[in-house]
Design a protein around this motif. Structure first.
Motif, short mmCIF file in Angstrom:
data_model
loop_
_atom_site.label_atom_id
_atom_site.label_comp_id
_atom_site.label_asym_id
_atom_site.label_seq_id
_atom_site.Cartn_x
_atom_site.Cartn_y
_atom_site.Cartn_z
N THR A 1 0.98 -0.78 -0.24
CA THR A 1 0.18 0.05 -0.44
C THR A 1 1.17 1.26 -0.01
OG1 THR A 1 -1.78 -1.07 0.87
CG2 THR A 1 -2.02 0.67 1.54
N GLN B 1 -2.95 1.98 -7.64
CA GLN B 1 -3.44 2.68 -6.72
C GLN B 1 -2.97 4.58 -7.34
OE1 GLN B 1 -1.66 1.37 -2.69
NE2 GLN B 1 -1.23 -0.74 -3.81
N VAL C 1 -10.60 1.37 -0.34
CA VAL C 1 -9.66 2.18 0.36
C VAL C 1 -10.25 1.35 1.93
CG1 VAL C 1 -8.96 3.92 1.88
CG2 VAL C 1 -8.96 3.91 -0.10
N ALA D 1 -3.93 -7.09 5.61
CA ALA D 1 -2.51 -6.94 4.72
C ALA D 1 -1.74 -8.58 4.88
CB ALA D 1 -2.15 -6.09 5.67
N THR E 1 0.12 -1.54 -7.61
CA THR E 1 0.74 0.11 -7.80
C THR E 1 0.39 0.78 -8.65
OG1 THR E 1 3.15 -0.32 -7.82
CG2 THR E 1 2.61 -0.90 -6.45
N TRP F 1 -0.99 -8.42 -3.52
CA TRP F 1 -1.05 -6.49 -3.03
C TRP F 1 -1.93 -6.12 -4.24
CZ3 TRP F 1 3.81 -8.38 -4.77
CH2 TRP F 1 4.43 -8.63 -6.24
N ALA G 1 -5.33 0.25 4.58
CA ALA G 1 -5.09 -0.62 3.26
C ALA G 1 -5.44 -0.45 2.60
CB ALA G 1 -4.29 -1.77 3.90
N VAL G 2 -4.89 -1.03 0.98
CA VAL G 2 -5.55 -1.19 -0.02
C VAL G 2 -6.53 -2.23 -0.16
CG1 VAL G 2 -5.74 -0.58 -2.33
CG2 VAL G 2 -4.91 1.30 -0.72
#
Length: 448
Positions: free
Chosen positions: A133, A331, A304, A316, A328, A325, A158-159
């Motif tokens: 994240t 994100q 989120v 997580a 990114t 994950w 966290a995402v």
């Protein structure tokens, strides 16, 4: 007598497999009661403990559900093999499809400029150790949540890959198969299937114009639910938003149950007209989930998650041993969209458009003597005396609506209409078609 129930087997595994095979063949009517444990044990010449274990295995797989004094019954829509979405009929091209629950694609912000900006900002490809994240996203998410009154000041963030992904990971982190989860009724069809697929039990909490009814939630808490899922606004399918007064009452109820996991779902996020009146954090375990799918596009699979340190850390941790994950790239894209003032303006315009169409349809239905609900979000819920009659009548009139059976456990019948495909000139003929399809309209409250 065993043949009477179409069940065979001498072990728990054989008995549960026999019943599940019968469900898949269509031998069992959905909602039908299984024989009492001792009756089936006598018919199969096995111990009651063997049959009880077989029923437990079926509950854990979501094939059956226990209903207290009503016994154990075939679940109306067993998970995976027959999810609730399977109840939706194919929609011919000549029908206006208002059954999907999807946002208006015409109102989603274009992603090209944001994608180009992300590409310009990116350096070398990320490695495994740095793909987590992003701190920049957390720094941007926290004030956005706080600005709307979400108590995220001390929360961990966290995402995840969307609302349902967040809820699944939270439930798995805190609950076990067989545990009960309090859910809104009517409520989100995917959530009901998820709970069953996890081997957990969904306990219905009735909903009125201000959110979950306190007496109904109180009853669920008294029988020992381990988790409660509440949609703070734009509740699917009713459009209800939790009022400030209702949130305060629910907060008092949950304060007495500190070990209950409270999950607050904000899937509509910026598209909802009403502010989110949060109930938590009031229990030991609490999480608030805000998805980007409705305002920014369903293909942007990102949400989120804010909550207590332990819950967020468990989510997580589970991600690290699974998908790892959320990309990114996604994100960075969401962060770029948040920072773009033009995109912010488009989202506000979309929210106003949905509000105008919802309120106009509700007003038109009221003129026809039909009380409907749709205060926030993209859906309108219409109580009907007979779902089958209403859905068929509207198909004959050129409209495909979602049957309430997709969303209900014990709630009265209804239909859901998604306003996304409609323009304002489309609303009067739809209201007339709804009125013609459900007459005589049932008087009384919009929701139970």
């Amino acid at each position: 007598m065993a043949e009477q129930y179409q069940v065979s087997g001498g072990s728990a595994a054989e008995i549960s497999a026999s019943i599940e095979a019968g469900v898949l063949r269509g031998d069992w009517v959905f909602g039908a009661a299984l024989p009492p444990v001792r009756v089936l044990a006598g018919a199969l010449h096995v111990s009651p403990a063997t049959v009880a274990k077989a029923y437990q295995e079926l509950r854990q797989r979501g094939v059956v559900e226990a209903e207290g004094r009503r016994g154990t019954r075939i679940r109306s829509r067993p998970p995976v093999a027959l999810p609730r979405s399977a109840l939706r009929l194919p929609v011919p091209d000549d029908l206006v499809d208002v059954s999907t629950g999807e946002p208006d694609l015409r109102l989603l912000p274009p992603l090209g400029r944001a994608l180009r900006a992300v590409a310009d900002q990116m350096g070398p490809p990320q490695g495994y150790t740095s793909a987590v994240t992003m701190p920049e996203l957390i720094e941007a998410a926290r004030p956005r949540l706080l600005a709307e009154g979400v108590p995220a000041g001390d929360a961990s963030i966290a995402v995840t890959a969307g609302t349902l992904d967040s809820i699944e990971r939270l439930l798995v982190a805190h609950l076990r198969p067989g545990d009960a989860v309090a859910v809104e009724d009517p409520g989100w069809a995917n959530l009901l299937d998820l709970i069953a697929a996890l081997g957990m039990r969904a306990l219905p909490v009735s909903v009125d114009a201000e959110g979950p009814e306190p007496e109904s939630l109180g009853a669920a808490l008294r029988v020992g639910v381990r988790a409660v899922v509440v949609t703070v606004r734009a509740q699917n399918p009713t459009g209800v938003a939790v009022s400030a007064a209702r949130a305060a009452v629910l907060r008092e109820l949950l304060a007495e149950r500190s070990e209950v996991l409270l999950i607050e779902d904000d899937h509509a996020a910026e598209l909802a007209a009403a502010p989110p009146h949060c109930i938590g954090p009031v229990t030991r375990w609490w999480a608030f989930v805000r998805s980007a799918s409705k305002p920014f596009g369903p293909d942007l699979r990102i949400a989120v998650l804010a909550g207590d340190e332990t819950s967020v850390a468990r989510v997580a941790g589970r991600m690290r041993i699974g998908m790892g994950w959320v990309s990114t790239l996604s994100q960075r894209l969401l962060l770029q969209l948040w920072r773009d003032s033009e995109v912010t303006g488009l989202i506000k315009r979309a929210a106003r458009s949905y509000a105008n169409r919802r309120s106009a349809l509700v007003d038109l239905l009221r003129e026809h003597g039909i009380e409907a609900c749709g205060d926030t979000g993209i859906n309108v819920w219409v109580p009907v005396p007979d779902e089958t009659h209403a859905v068929a009548g509207l198909r004959d009139a050129g409209y495909a609506v979602a049957p309430g059976a997709l969303f209900r456990i014990a709630a009265p019948p209804g239909i859901r209409i998604t306003v996304s495909p409609l323009d304002e000139p489309d609303l009067p003929p739809l209201a007339r078609a709804v009125a013609a399809a459900i007459r005589p309209a049932a008087p009384g409250a919009v929701l139970r």
